[in-house]
Design an enzyme around this catalytic site. Structure first.
Site, PDB file in Angstrom:
ATOM      1  CE  LYS A  25      -3.924  -2.037   2.466  1.00 49.28           C
ATOM      2  NZ  LYS A  25      -4.313  -2.189   3.569  1.00 49.28           N
ATOM      3  CE  LYS A  72     -10.525 -10.616   5.984  1.00 49.15           C
ATOM      4  NZ  LYS A  72      -9.167 -10.682   6.311  1.00 49.15           N
ATOM      5  CE  LYS A 113     -13.348  -0.700  13.500  1.00 47.68           C
ATOM      6  NZ  LYS A 113     -12.417   0.379  13.463  1.00 47.68           N
TER       7      LYS A 113
HETATM    8  P1  TYM Z   1      -9.009 -10.669  13.736  1.00 46.13           P
HETATM    9  O1  TYM Z   1      -9.112 -10.136  15.042  1.00 46.13           O
HETATM   10  O2  TYM Z   1      -8.499  -9.999  12.787  1.00 46.13           O
HETATM   11  O3  TYM Z   1     -10.033 -11.780  13.476  1.00 46.13           O
HETATM   12  C1  TYM Z   1     -10.403 -12.661  14.547  1.00 46.13           C
HETATM   13  C2  TYM Z   1     -11.193 -13.922  13.861  1.00 46.13           C
HETATM   14  O4  TYM Z   1     -12.011 -13.755  12.934  1.00 46.13           O
HETATM   15  C3  TYM Z   1     -11.538 -14.188  11.623  1.00 46.13           C
HETATM   16  N1  TYM Z   1     -12.193 -13.360  10.691  1.00 46.13           N
HETATM   17  C4  TYM Z   1     -13.045 -13.923   9.634  1.00 46.13           C
HETATM   18  N2  TYM Z   1     -13.574 -15.129   9.289  1.00 46.13           N
HETATM   19  C5  TYM Z   1     -14.345 -15.411   8.264  1.00 46.13           C
HETATM   20  N3  TYM Z   1     -14.577 -14.292   7.370  1.00 46.13           N
HETATM   21  C6  TYM Z   1     -14.069 -13.052   7.697  1.00 46.13           C
HETATM   22  N4  TYM Z   1     -14.435 -12.084   6.744  1.00 46.13           N
HETATM   23  C7  TYM Z   1     -13.180 -12.814   8.807  1.00 46.13           C
HETATM   24  N5  TYM Z   1     -12.576 -11.708   9.204  1.00 46.13           N
HETATM   25  C8  TYM Z   1     -12.042 -12.218  10.128  1.00 46.13           C
HETATM   26  C9  TYM Z   1     -10.186 -14.349  11.586  1.00 46.13           C
HETATM   27  O5  TYM Z   1      -9.790 -15.189  10.906  1.00 46.13           O
HETATM   28  C10 TYM Z   1     -10.120 -14.881  13.038  1.00 46.13           C
HETATM   29  O6  TYM Z   1      -9.910 -15.968  13.281  1.00 46.13           O
HETATM   30  N6  TYM Z   1      -4.247 -12.413  14.470  1.00 46.13           N
HETATM   31  C11 TYM Z   1      -5.625 -12.618  14.784  1.00 46.13           C
HETATM   32  C12 TYM Z   1      -5.733 -12.690  16.237  1.00 46.13           C
HETATM   33  C13 TYM Z   1      -4.775 -13.676  17.132  1.00 46.13           C
HETATM   34  C14 TYM Z   1      -5.114 -14.855  17.215  1.00 46.13           C
HETATM   35  C15 TYM Z   1      -4.111 -15.295  17.979  1.00 46.13           C
HETATM   36  C16 TYM Z   1      -5.884 -15.924  16.522  1.00 46.13           C
HETATM   37  C17 TYM Z   1      -4.025 -13.067  17.714  1.00 46.13           C
HETATM   38  N7  TYM Z   1      -3.418 -13.901  18.380  1.00 46.13           N
HETATM   39  C18 TYM Z   1      -3.536 -16.594  18.262  1.00 46.13           C
HETATM   40  C19 TYM Z   1      -5.612 -17.208  16.582  1.00 46.13           C
HETATM   41  C20 TYM Z   1      -4.440 -17.651  17.671  1.00 46.13           C
HETATM   42  C21 TYM Z   1      -6.564 -11.505  14.270  1.00 46.13           C
HETATM   43  O7  TYM Z   1      -6.053 -10.301  13.820  1.00 46.13           O
HETATM   44  O8  TYM Z   1      -7.896 -11.917  14.010  1.00 46.13           O
END
Ligand code: TYM
Length: 343
Positions: free
Chosen positions: A116, A195, A198
């Site tokens: 970006k 997708k 936010k």
């Molecule tokens: P985050 O906070 O962006 O998203 C949380 C969870 O929601 C899922 N998700 C989706 N699933 C389906 N369709 C969508 N459009 C969609 N958008 C988000 C994400 O895949 C996620 O499972 N890095 C991670 C948070 C994290 C984490 C971890 C997860 C930190 N440490 C350890 C598992 C294990 C994150 O940013 O998710």
């Protein structure tokens, strides 16, 4: 007993993608007696976007309230705020010392920022090291299964690689976890068809009031099919979202689309036939109705928790105590293997 772990970043009130892609599958797994669950709020991860402190507080509560609203039972699972468990960032540093730079250079979040147009002065080290902290989240609890959406798959692969590399040098210290990506809800689309995220401002938040939800749904762009003509379900985000929320609704909704009628059985040339037409406005109402129906109880519980922040705080504090107990045991093992401790 399998150990399940997953987290959500407090970057806003969890949207439908988070709820269907992460919260509900994890809560479901947690209800099984052969599973032991660790569910948390990844507040340290959200610092990479440097949130406003008040916003971070409010969003952390919103994520905690969402977990509880979706049925998480804090007595049964270990439910905590990442920053309340100092063993995690400690392990993150330890892991960073065996994480090859090349692996992180290929990580999506960092690569996307560069794509970006962000310069090296604009990207912070936290964003770069994001996958290391995530590996620490997972490895600190000997997790077996990590249910996540498709977008987190690469982070899981990096975690597995980090565990293997460490084990190769120091012995079998870490358990190598598996990712669990539900095939049906791999990626929930957003209101613009990309997708749901936010950062695309295309989210549907089922904890919003109905008026706000309706405003969002109403804004979905549709084609110019005349009222009463068949609508195409193909690539239609309203159809996909309604079915993702209420899978049982799919056959009847598909009939409404392909006939252009609310009730396809009602036929005949009555004068008022247009009252039975099913157009884009009706498809939008169907989505709103699906969201309100399926999440009725969750919405009520969400309201309870967001209006009782002290109860929330107690719940998280109690969870952190439990979490630290488990993480400490893993850290003891890690520190011994490294020569950081004498035992
Ligand atoms: P985050 O906070 O962006 O998203 C949380 C969870 O929601 C899922 N998700 C989706 N699933 C389906 N369709 C969508 N459009 C969609 N958008 C988000 C994400 O895949 C996620 O499972 N890095 C991670 C948070 C994290 C984490 C971890 C997860 C930190 N440490 C350890 C598992 C294990 C994150 O940013 O998710």
């Amino acid at each position: 007993v399998k150990r399940v772990l997953t987290g959500i970043k407090p970057t806003g009130v969890p949207h439908l993608g988070n709820v269907l892609g992460a919260i509900l599958p994890a809560v479901e797994l947690a209800q099984r007696s052969d599973h032991e669950s660790f569910l948390f709020i990844a507040d340290l991860h959200s610092l990479t976007v440097r949130p406003d402190p008040e916003a971070l507080r409010a969003q952390t509560r919103a994520v905690a309230a969402s977990w509880l609203a979706c049925g998480l039972d804090p007595e049964r699972v270990v439910f905590y705020r990442q920053s309340d468990v100092p063993e995690i960032p400690k392990l993150s540093w330890i892991l960073s010392c065996s994480m090859p730079l090349g692996l992180l250079n290929r990580a999506h979040s960092f690569k996307d920022a560069l794509a970006k147009g962000a310069t090296a002065d604009e990207v912070n080290v936290g964003l770069y090291a994001y996958p290391v902290l995530m590996a620490a989240d997972i490895l600190a609890f000997d997790a077996d299964l990590v249910p996540v959406g498709k977008d987190q798959k690469q982070h899981l692969e990096i975690t597995q690689e980090a565990a293997r590399r460490f084990n190769l040098r120091y012995g079998e210290v870490f358990k190598v976890p598996d990712a669990v990506v539900d095939a049906d809800v791999m990626t929930i689309p957003g209101l613009d068809g990309r997708k749901m995220s936010k950062s695309y401002d295309n989210t549907l938040v089922v904890f919003d009031d109905e008026k706000t939800m309706w405003k969002r749904i109403k804004s979905v762009a549709t084609d110019s099919t005349p009222y009463g003509e068949p609508l195409s379900t193909e690539d239609d985000v309203l159809f996909q979202l309604t079915c993702a929320i209420q899978p049982d609704r799919r056959p009847s909704l598909a009939r409404q689309y392909t006939t252009g009628r609310k009730n396809p059985e009602l036929s005949g040339p009555e004068r008022d036939e247009s009252a039975n037409y099913f157009g884009w406005g009706d498809a939008k109402k169907a989505l709103l109705q699906a969201a309100v129906e399926r999440f009725a109880e969750a919405r009520e519980r969400y309201r309870h928790w967001t209006t009782h922040p002290d109860e929330l705080e107690d719940c998280l504090r109690h969870g952190a105590e439990k979490a630290r107990h488990f993480a400490r045991a893993v850290l003891d093992r890690v520190e011994a293997s490294l020569g950081l401790s004498w035992i």
